[in-house]
Design a protein around this motif. Structure first.
Motif, PDB file in Angstrom:
ATOM      1  N   ARG A 121       0.851  -1.196   0.000  1.00 56.73           N
ATOM      2  CA  ARG A 121       0.000   0.000   0.000  1.00 56.73           C
ATOM      3  C   ARG A 121       0.884   1.243   0.000  1.00 56.73           C
ATOM      4  O   ARG A 121       1.876   1.322   0.724  1.00 56.73           O
ATOM      5  CB  ARG A 121      -0.908   0.020   1.229  1.00 56.73           C
ATOM      6  CG  ARG A 121      -1.890   1.208   1.226  1.00 56.73           C
ATOM      7  CD  ARG A 121      -2.770   1.203   2.448  1.00 56.73           C
ATOM      8  NE  ARG A 121      -2.023   1.554   3.649  1.00 56.73           N
ATOM      9  CZ  ARG A 121      -2.557   1.636   4.867  1.00 56.73           C
ATOM     10  NH1 ARG A 121      -3.839   1.371   5.034  1.00 56.73           N
ATOM     11  NH2 ARG A 121      -1.821   1.955   5.904  1.00 56.73           N
ATOM     12  N   TYR A 122       0.492   2.219  -0.813  1.00 52.99           N
ATOM     13  CA  TYR A 122       1.198   3.495  -0.885  1.00 52.99           C
ATOM     14  C   TYR A 122       0.183   4.598  -0.618  1.00 52.99           C
ATOM     15  O   TYR A 122      -0.844   4.704  -1.306  1.00 52.99           O
ATOM     16  CB  TYR A 122       1.822   3.675  -2.275  1.00 52.99           C
ATOM     17  CG  TYR A 122       2.613   4.954  -2.440  1.00 52.99           C
ATOM     18  CD1 TYR A 122       3.979   4.982  -2.194  1.00 52.99           C
ATOM     19  CD2 TYR A 122       1.999   6.134  -2.851  1.00 52.99           C
ATOM     20  CE1 TYR A 122       4.719   6.144  -2.355  1.00 52.99           C
ATOM     21  CE2 TYR A 122       2.719   7.301  -3.006  1.00 52.99           C
ATOM     22  CZ  TYR A 122       4.076   7.305  -2.760  1.00 52.99           C
ATOM     23  OH  TYR A 122       4.785   8.459  -2.915  1.00 52.99           O
ATOM     24  N   ASN A 123       0.424   5.418   0.407  1.00 54.18           N
ATOM     25  CA  ASN A 123      -0.477   6.511   0.750  1.00 54.18           C
ATOM     26  C   ASN A 123      -0.100   7.756  -0.052  1.00 54.18           C
ATOM     27  O   ASN A 123       1.031   8.234   0.034  1.00 54.18           O
ATOM     28  CB  ASN A 123      -0.419   6.817   2.249  1.00 54.18           C
ATOM     29  CG  ASN A 123      -0.944   5.671   3.087  1.00 54.18           C
ATOM     30  OD1 ASN A 123      -1.938   5.040   2.738  1.00 54.18           O
ATOM     31  ND2 ASN A 123      -0.280   5.368   4.189  1.00 54.18           N
ATOM     32  N   LEU A 124      -1.052   8.270  -0.829  1.00 47.56           N
ATOM     33  CA  LEU A 124      -0.814   9.445  -1.672  1.00 47.56           C
ATOM     34  C   LEU A 124      -1.739  10.579  -1.222  1.00 47.56           C
ATOM     35  O   LEU A 124      -2.964  10.437  -1.237  1.00 47.56           O
ATOM     36  CB  LEU A 124      -1.072   9.115  -3.139  1.00 47.56           C
ATOM     37  CG  LEU A 124      -0.868  10.260  -4.131  1.00 47.56           C
ATOM     38  CD1 LEU A 124       0.584  10.731  -4.119  1.00 47.56           C
ATOM     39  CD2 LEU A 124      -1.285   9.834  -5.534  1.00 47.56           C
ATOM     40  N   ASN A 234       2.895  -4.860  -9.124  1.00 50.21           N
ATOM     41  CA  ASN A 234       3.945  -4.010  -8.566  1.00 50.21           C
ATOM     42  C   ASN A 234       4.058  -4.133  -7.049  1.00 50.21           C
ATOM     43  O   ASN A 234       4.588  -3.246  -6.378  1.00 50.21           O
ATOM     44  CB  ASN A 234       3.705  -2.552  -8.955  1.00 50.21           C
ATOM     45  CG  ASN A 234       4.123  -2.266 -10.383  1.00 50.21           C
ATOM     46  OD1 ASN A 234       5.211  -2.631 -10.805  1.00 50.21           O
ATOM     47  ND2 ASN A 234       3.228  -1.648 -11.144  1.00 50.21           N
ATOM     48  N   GLY A 235       3.554  -5.259  -6.508  1.00 53.31           N
ATOM     49  CA  GLY A 235       3.731  -5.543  -5.088  1.00 53.31           C
ATOM     50  C   GLY A 235       5.003  -6.341  -4.857  1.00 53.31           C
ATOM     51  O   GLY A 235       5.940  -6.308  -5.656  1.00 53.31           O
ATOM     52  N   GLY A 245       2.640  -9.699  -6.023  1.00 51.75           N
ATOM     53  CA  GLY A 245       1.430  -9.085  -5.515  1.00 51.75           C
ATOM     54  C   GLY A 245       1.138  -7.783  -6.251  1.00 51.75           C
ATOM     55  O   GLY A 245       1.797  -7.429  -7.229  1.00 51.75           O
ATOM     56  N   ASP A 246       0.150  -7.062  -5.770  1.00 57.30           N
ATOM     57  CA  ASP A 246      -0.251  -5.800  -6.384  1.00 57.30           C
ATOM     58  C   ASP A 246       0.079  -4.633  -5.462  1.00 57.30           C
ATOM     59  O   ASP A 246       0.219  -4.801  -4.247  1.00 57.30           O
ATOM     60  CB  ASP A 246      -1.757  -5.796  -6.693  1.00 57.30           C
ATOM     61  CG  ASP A 246      -2.148  -6.883  -7.678  1.00 57.30           C
ATOM     62  OD1 ASP A 246      -1.305  -7.230  -8.526  1.00 57.30           O
ATOM     63  OD2 ASP A 246      -3.276  -7.394  -7.591  1.00 57.30           O
ATOM     64  N   LEU A 247       0.178  -3.450  -6.051  1.00 57.63           N
ATOM     65  CA  LEU A 247       0.394  -2.225  -5.301  1.00 57.63           C
ATOM     66  C   LEU A 247      -0.917  -1.452  -5.285  1.00 57.63           C
ATOM     67  O   LEU A 247      -1.538  -1.242  -6.327  1.00 57.63           O
ATOM     68  CB  LEU A 247       1.498  -1.378  -5.940  1.00 57.63           C
ATOM     69  CG  LEU A 247       1.675   0.041  -5.375  1.00 57.63           C
ATOM     70  CD1 LEU A 247       2.216  -0.024  -3.946  1.00 57.63           C
ATOM     71  CD2 LEU A 247       2.597   0.859  -6.261  1.00 57.63           C
ATOM     72  N   TYR A 248      -1.339  -1.043  -4.096  1.00 56.08           N
ATOM     73  CA  TYR A 248      -2.565  -0.256  -3.959  1.00 56.08           C
ATOM     74  C   TYR A 248      -2.204   1.164  -3.527  1.00 56.08           C
ATOM     75  O   TYR A 248      -1.611   1.356  -2.463  1.00 56.08           O
ATOM     76  CB  TYR A 248      -3.513  -0.896  -2.941  1.00 56.08           C
ATOM     77  CG  TYR A 248      -4.153  -2.172  -3.441  1.00 56.08           C
ATOM     78  CD1 TYR A 248      -5.359  -2.150  -4.125  1.00 56.08           C
ATOM     79  CD2 TYR A 248      -3.531  -3.404  -3.245  1.00 56.08           C
ATOM     80  CE1 TYR A 248      -5.943  -3.313  -4.594  1.00 56.08           C
ATOM     81  CE2 TYR A 248      -4.104  -4.574  -3.719  1.00 56.08           C
ATOM     82  CZ  TYR A 248      -5.316  -4.521  -4.383  1.00 56.08           C
ATOM     83  OH  TYR A 248      -5.890  -5.677  -4.866  1.00 56.08           O
ATOM     84  N   VAL A 249      -2.551   2.127  -4.361  1.00 54.63           N
ATOM     85  CA  VAL A 249      -2.326   3.535  -4.046  1.00 54.63           C
ATOM     86  C   VAL A 249      -3.588   4.067  -3.370  1.00 54.63           C
ATOM     87  O   VAL A 249      -4.640   4.165  -3.995  1.00 54.63           O
ATOM     88  CB  VAL A 249      -2.007   4.343  -5.316  1.00 54.63           C
ATOM     89  CG1 VAL A 249      -1.774   5.809  -4.965  1.00 54.63           C
ATOM     90  CG2 VAL A 249      -0.795   3.766  -6.035  1.00 54.63           C
ATOM     91  N   GLU A 250      -3.476   4.368  -2.076  1.00 59.33           N
ATOM     92  CA  GLU A 250      -4.633   4.846  -1.311  1.00 59.33           C
ATOM     93  C   GLU A 250      -4.622   6.372  -1.250  1.00 59.33           C
ATOM     94  O   GLU A 250      -3.610   6.983  -0.907  1.00 59.33           O
ATOM     95  CB  GLU A 250      -4.626   4.254   0.095  1.00 59.33           C
ATOM     96  CG  GLU A 250      -5.885   4.589   0.890  1.00 59.33           C
ATOM     97  CD  GLU A 250      -6.030   3.751   2.141  1.00 59.33           C
ATOM     98  OE1 GLU A 250      -6.322   4.325   3.201  1.00 59.33           O
ATOM     99  OE2 GLU A 250      -5.843   2.511   2.060  1.00 59.33           O
ATOM    100  N   ILE A 251      -5.759   6.968  -1.573  1.00 61.15           N
ATOM    101  CA  ILE A 251      -5.865   8.414  -1.703  1.00 61.15           C
ATOM    102  C   ILE A 251      -6.274   9.061  -0.377  1.00 61.15           C
ATOM    103  O   ILE A 251      -7.175   8.580   0.316  1.00 61.15           O
ATOM    104  CB  ILE A 251      -6.891   8.794  -2.792  1.00 61.15           C
ATOM    105  CG1 ILE A 251      -6.468   8.208  -4.146  1.00 61.15           C
ATOM    106  CG2 ILE A 251      -7.050  10.305  -2.891  1.00 61.15           C
ATOM    107  CD1 ILE A 251      -5.131   8.704  -4.651  1.00 61.15           C
TER     108      ILE A 251
END
Length: 374
Positions: A121-124, A234-235, A245-251
């Motif tokens: 998870r990436y916090n944006l 992109n995990g 895995g996957d990368l989740y960009v959380e807004i």
């Protein structure tokens, strides 16, 4: 003594499906299981007989040979093996329990286990204006790349991994507990099936090193806080060749100085002067698309809300834009001059002389207070 027909032992027809065979076997195995029939040699023999029939008829190749040539077409020692040792009750039920719980039975996991990589998870943090309009951006995220020194093997240059002696390259070991056996990840090689005697100094034997990579992310118009954008693959990388895995960009939307967002609607407080509230007239308010003007009626009170249709945000899944709600706050003047105070005193005197028609809310409130005390 001649062996009985496998189909007859299980009580099924020769055309029986695999599911029918498993169902029949489960019923008979439970009936003759030694735990339910202690010291019963006859039940134990029947259990062995049922188990052998099941193993032969659920193996497509052995079943085909048996159907063509009978008992002569199959290895007479391939069924029971060592009785209740390594191929005991736990193995016999492995396929059935695997069907129920999603696992695998004996022979289904001949190599190292493959695992999908973990999701990240990436916090944006973005502004309200960016969320409303949408935009393209780039982010830097931690990633794992193949080690340049060992080329991903994890072994020191000039050496190579060797087969694990504990699991013999299978990545799994079987633990026997009475009649049950449990298959688990090999504790020595951790499921890889390989041991690295001399690890690579650059990656410590992992075969990969951590680096940052830059990704392009498209933020759709109307996105809201808490929503996530998935970047497939992109995990974290998988294990033993498993998929990443996957990368989740959380807004996360920054607090705005003027607006508060509720879904696709926007809210703002609109301070107006005492005279403007009393006399009414045209006022100018900001929106995300620029300034707009509208007329407020005379006698506007604090708390009055004006709705500007379509001046909110068009959400990601919406076909139309939300609204802007302007909440009136009548501002009491401060730091008055003596002349202003005199004018207000004169105004107050004239208002009182004019009666309740000028202050209907005050008159109504005073009447309620009077009734309360009486």
């Amino acid at each position: 003594m001649a062996k009985r027909d496998f189909y007859e032992i299980l009580g099924v027809a020769k055309t029986a499906s695999e599911d029918e065979i498993k169902k029949a076997y489960r019923k008979l195995a439970m009936k003759y299981h030694p735990d339910r029939n202690p010291d019963n040699k006859e039940a134990e023999e029947k259990f062995k007989e049922v188990k052998e029939a099941y193993e032969m008829l659920t193996n497509p190749e052995k079943r085909e040979a048996y159907d063509r040539y009978g008992h002569a077409g199959v290895d007479p020692n391939g069924g029971m093996g060592g009785g209740f040792g390594a191929g005991g009750f736990g193995d016999a039920f492995g396929d059935i329990f695997g069907d129920i719980f999603g696992g695998g039975g004996r022979g289904r996991s001949s190599g190292p286990q493959v695992y999908r990589g973990a999701d990240l998870r990436y916090n944006l943090e973005i502004s309200l204006e960016q969320a409303a309009a949408g935009f393209d951006t780039t982010i830097r995220v931690p990633s794992w790349d193949k080690c340049d020194t060992c080329h991903g093997s994890g072994a020191k240059p000039g050496t190579s991994p060797v087969t694990c002696t504990t699991c013999h390259g299978h990545g799994q070991v079987r633990m026997q507990q009475g009649f049950f056996s449990i298959q688990q990840t090999c504790p020595k090689c951790h499921g890889s099936g390989k041991i690295i005697p001399e690890p690579c100094a650059s990656c410590g034997g992992a075969g990969r090193i951590k680096r940052n990579k830059t990704l392009e992310v498209k933020i759709p118009a109307g996105i809201d806080s808490g929503m996530r954008i998935r970047s497939t693959g992109n995990g974290e990388p998988g294990t033993n060749g498993g998929p990443p895995g996957d990368l989740y960009v959380e807004i996360h939307i920054k607090p705005h100085t003027v607006f508060q967002r509720e879904g696709d609607d926007l809210h703002c407080e609109m301070p107006i002067s005492f005279s403007k509230a009393a006399l009414g007239g045209e006022i100018e308010v900001p929106t995300l698309g620029g300034k707009v003007s509208f007329t407020i009626p005379e006698g506007t009170q604090t708390g009055k809300t004006f709705r500007l249709k379509g001046k909110g945000i068009k959400g990601v899944r919406s076909g139309y834009s939300g609204d802007l709600f302007c909440h009136v706050v009548v501002e009491t003047p401060v730091k008055l001059t003596e002349k202003q105070k005199d004018l207000l005193r004169e105004f107050d005197r004239l208002t009182v002389e004019g009666g309740a028609k000028h202050s209907p809310q005050s008159k109504g409130w005073m009447d309620k207070v009077k009734d309360f005390f009486e």
